[in-house]
Write a protein that holds these residues in place. Structure first.
Motif, PDB file in Angstrom:
ATOM      1  N   ALA A 241       0.825  -0.860  -0.038  1.00 50.49           N
ATOM      2  CA  ALA A 241      -0.024  -0.120  -0.061  1.00 50.49           C
ATOM      3  C   ALA A 241       1.010   1.330  -0.088  1.00 50.49           C
ATOM      4  CB  ALA A 241      -0.884  -0.208   1.330  1.00 50.49           C
ATOM      5  N   SER A 242       0.535   2.221  -0.739  1.00 49.99           N
ATOM      6  CA  SER A 242       1.220   3.661  -0.708  1.00 49.99           C
ATOM      7  C   SER A 242      -0.196   4.546  -0.397  1.00 49.99           C
ATOM      8  CB  SER A 242       1.809   3.560  -2.108  1.00 49.99           C
ATOM      9  OG  SER A 242       1.112   3.747  -2.970  1.00 49.99           O
ATOM     10  N   ASN A 243       0.411   5.759   0.143  1.00 50.82           N
ATOM     11  CA  ASN A 243      -0.454   7.088   0.335  1.00 50.82           C
ATOM     12  C   ASN A 243      -1.162   7.270  -1.097  1.00 50.82           C
ATOM     13  OD1 ASN A 243      -0.214   7.013   3.053  1.00 50.82           O
ATOM     14  ND2 ASN A 243       1.817   8.173   2.779  1.00 50.82           N
ATOM     15  N   ASP A 244      -2.482   7.686  -0.676  1.00 48.22           N
ATOM     16  CA  ASP A 244      -3.242   8.414  -1.826  1.00 48.22           C
ATOM     17  C   ASP A 244      -2.434   9.444  -2.393  1.00 48.22           C
ATOM     18  OD1 ASP A 244      -5.159   8.593  -3.818  1.00 48.22           O
ATOM     19  OD2 ASP A 244      -6.318   9.738  -2.360  1.00 48.22           O
ATOM     20  N   GLY A 245      -2.541   9.791  -3.887  1.00 46.43           N
ATOM     21  CA  GLY A 245      -1.660  11.115  -4.207  1.00 46.43           C
ATOM     22  C   GLY A 245      -0.305  10.689  -4.769  1.00 46.43           C
ATOM     23  N   LYS A 246       0.152   9.498  -4.231  1.00 46.10           N
ATOM     24  CA  LYS A 246       1.637   9.401  -4.501  1.00 46.10           C
ATOM     25  C   LYS A 246       1.702   9.147  -6.071  1.00 46.10           C
ATOM     26  CE  LYS A 246       4.709   5.369  -4.530  1.00 46.10           C
ATOM     27  NZ  LYS A 246       4.205   5.098  -5.726  1.00 46.10           N
ATOM     28  N   LEU A 247       2.803   9.906  -6.873  1.00 44.16           N
ATOM     29  CA  LEU A 247       3.082   9.837  -8.147  1.00 44.16           C
ATOM     30  C   LEU A 247       3.442   8.429  -8.318  1.00 44.16           C
ATOM     31  CD1 LEU A 247       4.372  13.599  -8.750  1.00 44.16           C
ATOM     32  CD2 LEU A 247       2.120  12.525  -9.051  1.00 44.16           C
TER      33      LEU A 247
ATOM     34  N   ASP B  83       5.874   5.492  -9.794  1.00 45.67           N
ATOM     35  CA  ASP B  83       7.320   5.464  -9.743  1.00 45.67           C
ATOM     36  C   ASP B  83       7.690   4.042  -9.749  1.00 45.67           C
ATOM     37  OD1 ASP B  83       6.700   4.461  -7.125  1.00 45.67           O
ATOM     38  OD2 ASP B  83       7.659   6.029  -6.042  1.00 45.67           O
ATOM     39  N   ALA B  84       8.809   3.409  -9.521  1.00 44.64           N
ATOM     40  CA  ALA B  84       9.464   2.190  -9.652  1.00 44.64           C
ATOM     41  C   ALA B  84       8.733   1.374  -8.742  1.00 44.64           C
ATOM     42  CB  ALA B  84      10.671   1.993  -9.655  1.00 44.64           C
ATOM     43  N   GLU B  85       8.284   1.747  -7.609  1.00 43.67           N
ATOM     44  CA  GLU B  85       7.872   1.061  -6.547  1.00 43.67           C
ATOM     45  C   GLU B  85       6.185   0.345  -6.987  1.00 43.67           C
ATOM     46  OE1 GLU B  85       7.719   2.977  -2.838  1.00 43.67           O
ATOM     47  OE2 GLU B  85      10.056   2.806  -2.526  1.00 43.67           O
ATOM     48  N   ASP B  86       5.890   0.960  -7.988  1.00 40.53           N
ATOM     49  CA  ASP B  86       4.256   0.800  -8.712  1.00 40.53           C
ATOM     50  C   ASP B  86       4.550  -0.489  -9.475  1.00 40.53           C
ATOM     51  OD1 ASP B  86       2.681   2.558  -7.180  1.00 40.53           O
ATOM     52  OD2 ASP B  86       3.424   4.213  -8.621  1.00 40.53           O
ATOM     53  N   ALA B  87       3.382  -1.289  -9.918  1.00 39.64           N
ATOM     54  CA  ALA B  87       3.595  -2.239 -10.599  1.00 39.64           C
ATOM     55  C   ALA B  87       3.996  -1.861 -12.008  1.00 39.64           C
ATOM     56  CB  ALA B  87       2.437  -3.392 -10.460  1.00 39.64           C
ATOM     57  N   GLN B  88       5.108  -2.312 -12.582  1.00 40.19           N
ATOM     58  CA  GLN B  88       5.594  -2.067 -14.010  1.00 40.19           C
ATOM     59  C   GLN B  88       4.780  -3.247 -14.826  1.00 40.19           C
ATOM     60  OE1 GLN B  88       7.591   0.870 -14.205  1.00 40.19           O
ATOM     61  NE2 GLN B  88       6.778   0.922 -12.041  1.00 40.19           N
ATOM     62  N   LEU B  89       3.594  -2.879 -15.444  1.00 33.44           N
ATOM     63  CA  LEU B  89       2.865  -3.825 -16.136  1.00 33.44           C
ATOM     64  C   LEU B  89       3.358  -3.935 -17.719  1.00 33.44           C
ATOM     65  CD1 LEU B  89      -0.803  -3.114 -14.415  1.00 33.44           C
ATOM     66  CD2 LEU B  89       1.041  -4.679 -13.917  1.00 33.44           C
ATOM     67  N   ASN B  90       3.010  -4.993 -18.088  1.00 25.48           N
ATOM     68  CA  ASN B  90       3.183  -5.226 -19.761  1.00 25.48           C
ATOM     69  C   ASN B  90       1.883  -6.133 -19.935  1.00 25.48           C
ATOM     70  OD1 ASN B  90       3.470  -6.209 -22.119  1.00 25.48           O
ATOM     71  ND2 ASN B  90       5.504  -6.830 -21.831  1.00 25.48           N
ATOM     72  N   LEU B  91       0.951  -5.189 -20.437  1.00 30.83           N
ATOM     73  CA  LEU B  91      -0.452  -5.822 -20.758  1.00 30.83           C
ATOM     74  C   LEU B  91      -0.595  -5.416 -22.164  1.00 30.83           C
ATOM     75  CD1 LEU B  91      -2.355  -5.389 -17.405  1.00 30.83           C
ATOM     76  CD2 LEU B  91      -1.647  -7.434 -18.362  1.00 30.83           C
ATOM     77  N   HIS B  92       0.278  -4.982 -22.959  1.00 28.83           N
ATOM     78  CA  HIS B  92       0.006  -4.431 -24.371  1.00 28.83           C
ATOM     79  C   HIS B  92      -0.354  -5.656 -25.482  1.00 28.83           C
ATOM     80  CE1 HIS B  92       4.319  -5.165 -24.510  1.00 28.83           C
ATOM     81  NE2 HIS B  92       4.114  -5.222 -25.888  1.00 28.83           N
ATOM     82  N   ASN B  93      -0.422  -6.813 -25.119  1.00 29.62           N
ATOM     83  CA  ASN B  93      -0.333  -7.828 -26.183  1.00 29.62           C
ATOM     84  C   ASN B  93      -1.902  -8.152 -26.375  1.00 29.62           C
ATOM     85  OD1 ASN B  93       2.178  -7.740 -27.217  1.00 29.62           O
ATOM     86  ND2 ASN B  93       2.721  -8.903 -25.601  1.00 29.62           N
ATOM     87  N   GLY B  94      -2.697  -7.517 -25.604  1.00 29.29           N
ATOM     88  CA  GLY B  94      -4.236  -7.940 -25.558  1.00 29.29           C
ATOM     89  C   GLY B  94      -4.967  -7.057 -25.001  1.00 29.29           C
TER      90      GLY B  94
END
Length: 164
Positions: free
Chosen positions: A29-35, A37-48
């Motif tokens: 969990a992170s505080n609401d409003g946090k920009l 960054d690298a601690e957020d999930a770096q997703l790869n969902l562009h193939n569908g």
């Protein structure tokens, strides 16, 4: 004569962002409003088309003999209701069609975070001891149809694993 089956025990370790880095990310969990960054999930969902759903799993126990990977997308998993769970993983390897035995690791995941599996990360689980656990799952809508590559250790290697 039939060969006997080797039961290989995997000691589950408590997950940390550092220990899980070869396989993906741990997101807390992170505080609401946090920009972003690298601690957020770096997703790869562009193939569908992304698919976010809740899957109910029953009586999974801790033994497995199959391990799977997805080469088209990342995958996120987390339990609902704060329940702890287990997963076995091995690092991505596009060169061969099976994980290396010595690279398989098991993790204990607390119910206050989720994991993001890197594209190609081998995984077996989620596993748990209770009657059932609901998990949220983020992947592509056709991941389990067109992007589901499994190695069966029992058939090919006469090995079964147990997470302890």
């Amino acid at each position: 004569m039939s060969q006997s089956i080797l039961l290989k025990q995997l000691q589950a370790i408590s997950i940390t962002p550092e220990s899980f880095r070869p396989y993906g990310q741990v997101i807390f969990a992170s505080n609401d409003g946090k920009l972003f960054d690298a601690e957020d999930a770096q997703l790869n969902l562009h193939n569908g088309i992304p698919r976010f759903y809740i899957m109910r799993l029953h009586r999974r126990g801790r033994k497995f003999h199959k391990i799977t990977r997805h080469l088209q997308c990342t995958q996120c998993l987390g339990s609902l209701e704060g329940k702890d769970w287990l997963i076995a993983v091995a690092p991505p390897n596009r060169e061969i069609d099976r994980p290396k035995l010595e690279e398989i690791a098991a993790f204990r995941i607390p119910g206050n975070c989720f994991i993001k599996l890197e594209v190609g990360t081998w995984h077996a689980g989620p596993y748990f001891d209770g009657e059932f656990v609901d998990f949220y799952n983020l992947e592509l809508s056709d991941t389990n149809v067109v992007d589901h590559f499994t190695h069966n250790f029992l058939e090919r290697d006469r090995i079964e694993f147990e997470i302890v």
